[in-house]
Scaffold this motif. Structure first.
Motif, PDB file in Angstrom:
ATOM      1  N   ARG A   1       1.040  -1.234  -0.032  1.00 15.58           N
ATOM      2  CA  ARG A   1       0.008   0.271  -0.226  1.00 15.58           C
ATOM      3  C   ARG A   1       0.957   1.217  -0.017  1.00 15.58           C
ATOM      4  N   ASP A   2       2.043   1.074   0.633  1.00 15.77           N
ATOM      5  CA  ASP A   2       3.072   2.356   0.852  1.00 15.77           C
ATOM      6  C   ASP A   2       3.606   2.697  -0.855  1.00 15.77           C
ATOM      7  N   VAL A   3       3.780   1.513  -1.439  1.00 12.85           N
ATOM      8  CA  VAL A   3       4.270   1.739  -2.823  1.00 12.85           C
ATOM      9  C   VAL A   3       3.451   2.230  -3.587  1.00 12.85           C
ATOM     10  N   LYS A   4       1.984   1.714  -3.476  1.00 18.60           N
ATOM     11  CA  LYS A   4       0.945   2.433  -4.323  1.00 18.60           C
ATOM     12  C   LYS A   4       0.994   3.892  -4.091  1.00 18.60           C
TER      13      LYS A   4
ATOM     14  N   HIS B   1       1.340   9.709  -5.610  1.00 11.53           N
ATOM     15  CA  HIS B   1       1.756  10.846  -5.047  1.00 11.53           C
ATOM     16  C   HIS B   1       2.969  11.271  -5.617  1.00 11.53           C
ATOM     17  N   GLU B   2       4.036  10.450  -5.438  1.00  7.10           N
ATOM     18  CA  GLU B   2       5.376  11.283  -5.758  1.00  7.10           C
ATOM     19  C   GLU B   2       5.547  11.134  -7.524  1.00  7.10           C
TER      20      GLU B   2
ATOM     21  N   LEU C   1      -2.994  18.427  -4.611  1.00  5.22           N
ATOM     22  CA  LEU C   1      -3.412  17.460  -5.728  1.00  5.22           C
ATOM     23  C   LEU C   1      -2.803  16.246  -5.483  1.00  5.22           C
ATOM     24  N   ALA C   2      -1.675  15.954  -4.859  1.00  2.00           N
ATOM     25  CA  ALA C   2      -1.086  14.608  -4.582  1.00  2.00           C
ATOM     26  C   ALA C   2      -1.748  13.909  -3.700  1.00  2.00           C
ATOM     27  N   ILE C   3      -2.415  14.355  -2.712  1.00  2.00           N
ATOM     28  CA  ILE C   3      -3.281  13.744  -1.549  1.00  2.00           C
ATOM     29  C   ILE C   3      -4.690  13.571  -2.337  1.00  2.00           C
TER      30      ILE C   3
ATOM     31  N   SER D   1      -4.890   5.837  -0.609  1.00  2.00           N
ATOM     32  CA  SER D   1      -4.604   6.401   0.975  1.00  2.00           C
ATOM     33  C   SER D   1      -5.122   5.292   1.985  1.00  2.00           C
ATOM     34  N   TYR D   2      -5.180   5.595   3.136  1.00  3.27           N
ATOM     35  CA  TYR D   2      -5.444   4.532   4.209  1.00  3.27           C
ATOM     36  C   TYR D   2      -5.229   5.306   5.787  1.00  3.27           C
ATOM     37  N   PRO D   3      -5.851   4.868   6.553  1.00  5.77           N
ATOM     38  CA  PRO D   3      -6.067   5.562   7.865  1.00  5.77           C
ATOM     39  C   PRO D   3      -4.683   5.842   8.482  1.00  5.77           C
ATOM     40  N   THR D   4      -3.641   5.012   8.395  1.00  2.21           N
ATOM     41  CA  THR D   4      -2.594   5.451   9.093  1.00  2.21           C
ATOM     42  C   THR D   4      -1.967   6.784   8.280  1.00  2.21           C
TER      43      THR D   4
END
Length: 431
Positions: free
Chosen positions: A222-225, A230-231, A265-267, A276-279
């Motif tokens: 999920r982080d990589v996604k 975003h980046e 825009l990235a968010i 995105s996710y709760p953390t």
């Protein structure tokens, strides 16, 4: 749209002035100028978080800026003067470039003021303050942070919403992210590079044609996604689209006013791409709350303790508290750039909502034509029509086909008119 010959005198004049801005801002690296050395963090950890970091005005004086601040301010003032002389007072592209010159002069003033109260005050002028309202009578950013925290607390203990295990090393993340971005930007790996790096505070950071991954960080899928959208699909894409501008080359570089728009825009991209996710939201919310605490007088230890009380490690707490106080002192006003994420998200979301409501869908993709600022969007539409700005080459599919986004915003526009308090009361017996 007008077909404009870039070799004509008018676009050549704009290009020359634009290139001067790009060249003048090159040595200004805000985050490099305000970050704290590793020794500061080691000393804080050694004291087990009980002693304020030894950072004051004298500390920054031992870390001089890589340019002469007085000369740099004069350089931007001369460019601004020449913009007016060559393009006139009311030329649309000239107005954008003059504002950029003013912002960069203010950035230099902020960096000159490292370690003083003026640093935080100028930061608020550039990026905003947590006490700012979005519109008259609306909640502030600080209110939004508290509201989000309450929502997150309500779902925090659900076992089915716990984060996946971070079992991907930086090397794994680099390989996975590089493969995904190759599909977006092309198979040639020179188009956009992903590589490991030491010495960055965040887990990842984007440059003109690269993404750096912190070598000691761990990730999950999920982080990589999230990094991909975003980046890659926002920060790198808007930079490349700016570099693709034949005349308005300043769109490749972003002053602080564009930071709010670009981070927002990235968010938004994270949300609509289900990345995105709760953390992740908790991290952004905590940054806003930390800045508000510092604005209200909290010192570094109190902000660090704010993170510790949520169960984070001392190392994590130091890292995030230092984001709020970098450039300042451990008892001074904060550096407010991290407000850009939530502030920008709300502002960009509202902008897209209104564009759909008013039938101006053609405005939305222009957010990606470079390091844009919301207040310039109407002017950018005009510059595209004149042929001075080219539409974005790299555009996420969510923005290249606006059908689904428009449908979502139509529903959203209607739902905004419903009373959530009334809904909560009516649904009390079924939820």
């Amino acid at each position: 749209m007008t077909t404009l010959n870039p070799q004509d005198e008018y676009p050549q004049t704009i290009r020359a002035l634009s290139d001067r801005i790009v060249q003048a801002q090159t040595p200004i690296r805000v985050l490099d100028a305000i970050k704290w050395d590793d020794d500061i963090g080691k000393a804080f950890l050694k004291a087990k978080g009980k002693a304020l970091p030894k950072v004051d005005r004298a500390y920054y004086e031992t870390r001089p800026l890589p340019f002469d601040a007085g000369q740099k301010k004069l350089e931007f003032q001369n460019i601004e003067r020449d913009i007016t002389r060559q393009l006139g007072q009311f030329n649309p592209v000239g107005q954008i470039m003059r504002r950029m010159c003013k912002e960069y002069r203010m950035v230099v003033r902020m960096l000159e003021a490292r370690g003083t109260e003026d640093f935080g005050l100028i930061s608020q002028d550039l990026y905003g303050a947590a006490s700012d309202a979005f519109h008259a009578g609306d909640p502030t950013l600080a209110d939004l942070g508290l509201m989000f925290s309450d929502y997150l607390n309500n779902i925090d203990n659900r076992g089915d919403l716990q984060d996946e295990v971070k079992d991907l090393t930086a090397k794994d993340a680099v390989k996975l992210l590089q493969g995904r971005l190759n599909k977006v930007f092309g198979e040639d790996e020179t188009t956009i590079r992903v590589f490991e790096s030491d010495g960055i505070l965040a887990d990842a950071a984007a440059g003109a044609d690269y993404i750096k991954i912190r070598s000691d960080a761990m990730f999950n899928a999920r982080d990589v996604k999230a990094l991909e959208v975003h980046e890659g699909m926002v920060h790198v894409a808007t930079t490349l689209n700016g570099l693709n501008q034949p005349i308005c080359t300043f769109l490749a570089k972003g002053p602080p006013s564009s930071t709010v728009t670009q981070e927002g825009l990235a968010i938004l991209m994270e949300v609509i791409a289900f990345a995105s996710y709760p953390t992740r939201l908790r991290k952004l919310t905590n940054r806003t709350r930390a800045i508000h605490m510092a604005e209200e007088g909290a010192d570094f230890i109190q902000v660090s303790d704010f993170y510790l009380e949520q169960g984070f490690s001392l190392e994590y707490s130091y890292s995030n508290a230092s984001r709020a106080f970098r450039g300042s002192t451990p008892t001074g006003l904060p550096f407010t750039k991290d407000l850009s994420y939530l502030k920008g998200f709300i502002m960009v979301y509202n902008y897209i909502q209104l564009a759909v409501r008013q039938g101006k869908l053609e405005q939305i993709p222009l957010l990606f034509c470079g390091k844009t600022t919301l207040e310039d969007m109407r002017t950018l539409r005009q510059l595209v029509d004149e042929g001075l700005v080219v539409p974005p080459k790299y555009l996420p599919e969510q923005f290249s086909d606006l059908s689904a986004l428009s449908a979502w915003m139509c529903f959203s526009n209607f739902l905004n008119h419903l009373s959530l308090d009334r809904i909560e009361a009516d649904y009390a017996n079924i939820l």
